[in-house]
Scaffold this motif. Structure first.
Motif, PDB file in Angstrom:
ATOM      1  N   SER A 128       0.834  -1.199   0.000  1.00 13.84           N
ATOM      2  CA  SER A 128       0.000   0.000   0.000  1.00 13.84           C
ATOM      3  C   SER A 128       0.867   1.247   0.000  1.00 13.84           C
ATOM      4  O   SER A 128       2.069   1.193   0.288  1.00 13.84           O
ATOM      5  CB  SER A 128      -0.939   0.002   1.212  1.00 13.84           C
ATOM      6  N   ILE A 129       0.251   2.360  -0.331  1.00 15.00           N
ATOM      7  CA  ILE A 129       0.932   3.652  -0.281  1.00 15.00           C
ATOM      8  C   ILE A 129       0.880   4.099   1.176  1.00 15.00           C
ATOM      9  O   ILE A 129      -0.198   4.265   1.742  1.00 15.00           O
ATOM     10  CB  ILE A 129       0.247   4.669  -1.211  1.00 15.00           C
ATOM     11  N   GLN A 130       2.038   4.248   1.786  1.00 15.10           N
ATOM     12  CA  GLN A 130       2.140   4.501   3.223  1.00 15.10           C
ATOM     13  C   GLN A 130       2.553   5.942   3.524  1.00 15.10           C
ATOM     14  O   GLN A 130       3.631   6.369   3.126  1.00 15.10           O
ATOM     15  CB  GLN A 130       3.181   3.567   3.846  1.00 15.10           C
ATOM     16  N   THR A 131       1.712   6.659   4.257  1.00 10.38           N
ATOM     17  CA  THR A 131       2.078   8.007   4.720  1.00 10.38           C
ATOM     18  C   THR A 131       2.991   7.923   5.940  1.00 10.38           C
ATOM     19  O   THR A 131       3.652   8.907   6.283  1.00 10.38           O
ATOM     20  CB  THR A 131       0.823   8.822   5.082  1.00 10.38           C
ATOM     21  N   SER A 132       3.058   6.761   6.560  1.00  7.97           N
ATOM     22  CA  SER A 132       3.875   6.592   7.766  1.00  7.97           C
ATOM     23  C   SER A 132       5.360   6.844   7.493  1.00  7.97           C
ATOM     24  O   SER A 132       6.086   7.289   8.385  1.00  7.97           O
ATOM     25  CB  SER A 132       3.684   5.197   8.352  1.00  7.97           C
ATOM     26  N   TYR A 133       5.813   6.613   6.273  1.00  6.05           N
ATOM     27  CA  TYR A 133       7.230   6.820   5.969  1.00  6.05           C
ATOM     28  C   TYR A 133       7.586   8.304   5.848  1.00  6.05           C
ATOM     29  O   TYR A 133       8.728   8.684   6.100  1.00  6.05           O
ATOM     30  CB  TYR A 133       7.657   6.011   4.744  1.00  6.05           C
ATOM     31  N   ALA A 134       6.621   9.132   5.502  1.00  9.94           N
ATOM     32  CA  ALA A 134       6.874  10.587   5.517  1.00  9.94           C
ATOM     33  C   ALA A 134       7.083  11.048   6.951  1.00  9.94           C
ATOM     34  O   ALA A 134       7.991  11.835   7.248  1.00  9.94           O
ATOM     35  CB  ALA A 134       5.700  11.329   4.878  1.00  9.94           C
ATOM     36  N   PHE A 135       6.275  10.529   7.867  1.00  8.36           N
ATOM     37  CA  PHE A 135       6.438  10.857   9.284  1.00  8.36           C
ATOM     38  C   PHE A 135       7.749  10.284   9.815  1.00  8.36           C
ATOM     39  O   PHE A 135       8.466  10.940  10.569  1.00  8.36           O
ATOM     40  CB  PHE A 135       5.247  10.332  10.098  1.00  8.36           C
ATOM     41  N   LEU A 136       8.086   9.055   9.424  1.00  7.39           N
ATOM     42  CA  LEU A 136       9.350   8.445   9.833  1.00  7.39           C
ATOM     43  C   LEU A 136      10.530   9.303   9.385  1.00  7.39           C
ATOM     44  O   LEU A 136      11.478   9.523  10.148  1.00  7.39           O
ATOM     45  CB  LEU A 136       9.471   7.026   9.258  1.00  7.39           C
ATOM     46  N   ALA A 137      10.468   9.809   8.173  1.00  3.31           N
ATOM     47  CA  ALA A 137      11.549  10.659   7.660  1.00  3.31           C
ATOM     48  C   ALA A 137      11.674  11.943   8.480  1.00  3.31           C
ATOM     49  O   ALA A 137      12.782  12.370   8.819  1.00  3.31           O
ATOM     50  CB  ALA A 137      11.310  10.983   6.185  1.00  3.31           C
ATOM     51  N   LEU A 138      10.545  12.567   8.813  1.00 10.83           N
ATOM     52  CA  LEU A 138      10.562  13.761   9.661  1.00 10.83           C
ATOM     53  C   LEU A 138      11.259  13.457  10.987  1.00 10.83           C
ATOM     54  O   LEU A 138      12.158  14.188  11.420  1.00 10.83           O
ATOM     55  CB  LEU A 138       9.135  14.249   9.927  1.00 10.83           C
ATOM     56  N   MET A 139      10.873  12.377  11.633  1.00 13.24           N
ATOM     57  CA  MET A 139      11.452  12.025  12.924  1.00 13.24           C
ATOM     58  C   MET A 139      12.938  11.698  12.797  1.00 13.24           C
ATOM     59  O   MET A 139      13.737  12.046  13.674  1.00 13.24           O
ATOM     60  CB  MET A 139      10.682  10.851  13.540  1.00 13.24           C
ATOM     61  N   ALA A 140      13.324  11.053  11.716  1.00 15.25           N
ATOM     62  CA  ALA A 140      14.736  10.713  11.508  1.00 15.25           C
ATOM     63  C   ALA A 140      15.582  11.971  11.318  1.00 15.25           C
ATOM     64  O   ALA A 140      16.691  12.059  11.840  1.00 15.25           O
ATOM     65  CB  ALA A 140      14.877   9.790  10.296  1.00 15.25           C
TER      66      ALA A 140
END
Length: 184
Positions: free
Chosen positions: A38-50
């Motif tokens: 699926s297209i995951q928005t969670s990785y955009a948030f993960l990138a912000l946190m990283a």
């Protein structure tokens, strides 16, 4: 913020970040025609946190968030993709260490650096690691897992490139510029 030690602030960020990763993975994902992808928005948030908290936090948020998501959603953990989430979070955090978003700075040069970093991390993770680990760990069919990896990788690169960049621009605007105070 990116200190080598594990501060209380970073530990809290890992806990909250993992929980937000789970929520986004469960409720803000868009299905694709490719099974289990699926297209995951969670990785955009993960990138912000990283970017904000560094590679250790990014890696742990990806690891813990993905383990919890799989356990809640499927009842078991798909370790190959969990490893990739750890890798993506850690690598984005590592490659973006010079970005000083905490100082209220996120200019065009930073946007380019961030996006090159996230493309490198995700291309290696989703195009190479995920399918290879699927074959090695689960003996999955090669054509199936490489198709899933390519779809996941492209969608995550685009999602992080668009949403992640917007999140970082917005976050930087909430921070005080490091030399914004002047002595009278």
């Amino acid at each position: 913020m990116k200190k080598s030690e594990l501060s209380i602030k970073t530990i809290v960020a890992i806990g909250i970040g993992s929980a937000v990763f789970v929520i986004l993975s469960r409720f803000a994902a868009i299905p694709t025609p490719i099974p289990n992808t699926s297209i995951q928005t969670s990785y955009a948030f993960l990138a912000l946190m990283a970017v904000v908290f560094g590679p250790l936090a990014g890696g742990l948020i990806g690891l813990i968030g993905h383990i919890l998501t799989d356990a809640i959603s499927y009842g078991s953990v798909w370790w190959s993709w969990v490893i990739v989430s750890l890798f993506v979070g850690f690598t984005i955090g590592l490659l973006t260490r010079k970005i000083q978003v905490e100082d209220g700075e996120f200019n065009k040069k930073d946007i380019i650096r961030f996006n090159i970093s996230q493309v490198i991390a995700q291309a290696i993770g989703w195009f190479v690691l995920a399918p290879s680990l699927d074959v090695l760990i689960y003996a999955e069919p090669v054509n199936k897992v490489f198709t899933q990896g390519i779809v996941a990788g492209i969608s995550n690169i685009l999602t992080v490139g668009i949403i992640g960049t917007i999140l970082l621009i917005a976050y930087a605007k909430t921070r005080n510029k490091s030399n914004s105070l002047i002595k009278e």
